[in-house]
Design an enzyme around this catalytic site. Structure first.
Site, short mmCIF file in Angstrom:
data_model
loop_
_atom_site.label_atom_id
_atom_site.label_comp_id
_atom_site.label_asym_id
_atom_site.label_seq_id
_atom_site.Cartn_x
_atom_site.Cartn_y
_atom_site.Cartn_z
N GLY A 61 -26.61 -68.15 43.49
CA GLY A 61 -25.10 -67.99 44.67
C GLY A 61 -25.38 -68.66 45.36
O GLY A 61 -24.37 -69.03 46.13
N THR A 75 -18.08 -68.93 40.35
CA THR A 75 -18.70 -70.31 40.62
C THR A 75 -18.97 -71.10 39.22
O THR A 75 -19.93 -70.36 39.11
CB THR A 75 -19.85 -69.90 41.66
OG1 THR A 75 -19.58 -68.50 42.48
CG2 THR A 75 -20.22 -70.97 42.15
N GLN A 122 -20.51 -64.65 36.54
CA GLN A 122 -19.54 -64.93 38.85
C GLN A 122 -21.04 -66.47 38.79
O GLN A 122 -19.98 -67.32 39.54
CB GLN A 122 -21.17 -64.10 39.10
CG GLN A 122 -20.98 -63.60 40.59
CD GLN A 122 -21.05 -62.75 40.82
OE1 GLN A 122 -22.05 -61.78 40.79
NE2 GLN A 122 -21.45 -62.42 43.08
N ASP A 123 -22.08 -66.72 38.58
CA ASP A 123 -22.12 -67.75 38.73
C ASP A 123 -23.13 -68.42 37.12
O ASP A 123 -23.61 -67.74 36.70
CB ASP A 123 -23.76 -66.95 39.70
CG ASP A 123 -23.82 -68.20 40.54
OD1 ASP A 123 -23.16 -68.76 41.45
OD2 ASP A 123 -25.45 -67.88 41.62
N PRO A 124 -23.29 -69.71 37.35
CA PRO A 124 -24.28 -70.40 36.40
C PRO A 124 -25.24 -69.58 36.27
O PRO A 124 -26.52 -69.16 37.33
CB PRO A 124 -24.11 -71.79 36.40
CG PRO A 124 -23.01 -71.83 36.72
CD PRO A 124 -22.98 -70.44 38.54
#
Length: 221
Positions: A134, A125, A64-66
């Site tokens: 986020g 992302t 989803q997100d780093p």
């Protein structure tokens, strides 16, 4: 921003790079990186597309997100740089591999070794502001990475898609399951894994069994 990306991926994504939303996204990201501490380092934002060619890609893992902590993110989902402590989700990934394939937990959480074998480790992302999970969502990255998934689905065959957690499972609609294998489970985060939604999914052995059935080399997880 000097980014690394394999030429084969560049050829596939060039049309996307020229779209207005993507140009706006890159302008925003350049401003963010100049004004704030962001991760991964600028030259690693597209690292997922630099280790294996498009043609050699045979597994897609969607994050989803780093990671947003100092020195963690290296542009590959769930992966950390050599010498960095394993985040909880990565620990649970390695525990599942250990029980599924009887492989010892490795000394490094750097998943470049998977990427070099044709595993696309794709975050939805591709960047984040330090310590603000986020923070770069809904700026255009998701449009881009959804298109990456569509391109892989439409122009390749017999790819294994590993979708872990509710967010990743929503991407099922982008994938043609008549010519690819989609494996879903709960997320490897402790919140999900400790409630029984992760351990025992055997995704790593199932992936290799499928690849071998298609005449492909299995992944050395």
């Amino acid at each position: 921003m000097n980014v690394r990306i394999d030429q084969s991926w560049k050829n596939k994504l060039d049309n996307e790079f020229e779209k207005e939303y993507f140009e706006n996204l890159i302008t925003y990201i350049k401003d963010e990186y100049s004004e704030h501490k962001c991760f991964p380092p600028g030259n690693e934002i597209f690292a997922a597309f630099d280790y294996s060619s498009f043609e050699d890609t045979k597994v897609v893992i969607l994050g989803q997100d780093p990671y947003h902590g100092i020195g963690q993110a290296n542009g590959l989902c769930f992966s950390v740089k050599d010498g960095v402590a394993f985040p909880p989700s990565l620990i649970n990934i390695f525990k599942e591999i250990e029980s599924d394939l009887n492989k010892p937990i490795p000394s490094t959480g750097n998943l470049e070794r998977w990427a070099n074998q044709g595993v696309l480790l794709l975050n939805a992302t591709l960047s984040v502001r330090a310590h603000q999970a986020g923070s770069h969502q809904n700026k255009g990255w998701e449009t881009f990475t959804d298109q990456v998934i569509r391109i892989v689905s439409e122009t390749k065959e017999n790819v294994v898609f590993l979708l872990w957690g509710g967010y990743a499972k929503k991407k099922t609609k982008l994938i043609d399951n008549s010519k690819h294998l989609i494996l879903t489970s709960g997320h490897p985060s402790p919140l999900s894994a400790n409630r029984g939604y992760w351990f025992g999914n055997k995704h790593f052995s199932k992936t290799n069994e499928y690849l071998k059935s298609q005449g492909e080399q299995p992944i050395e997880w």
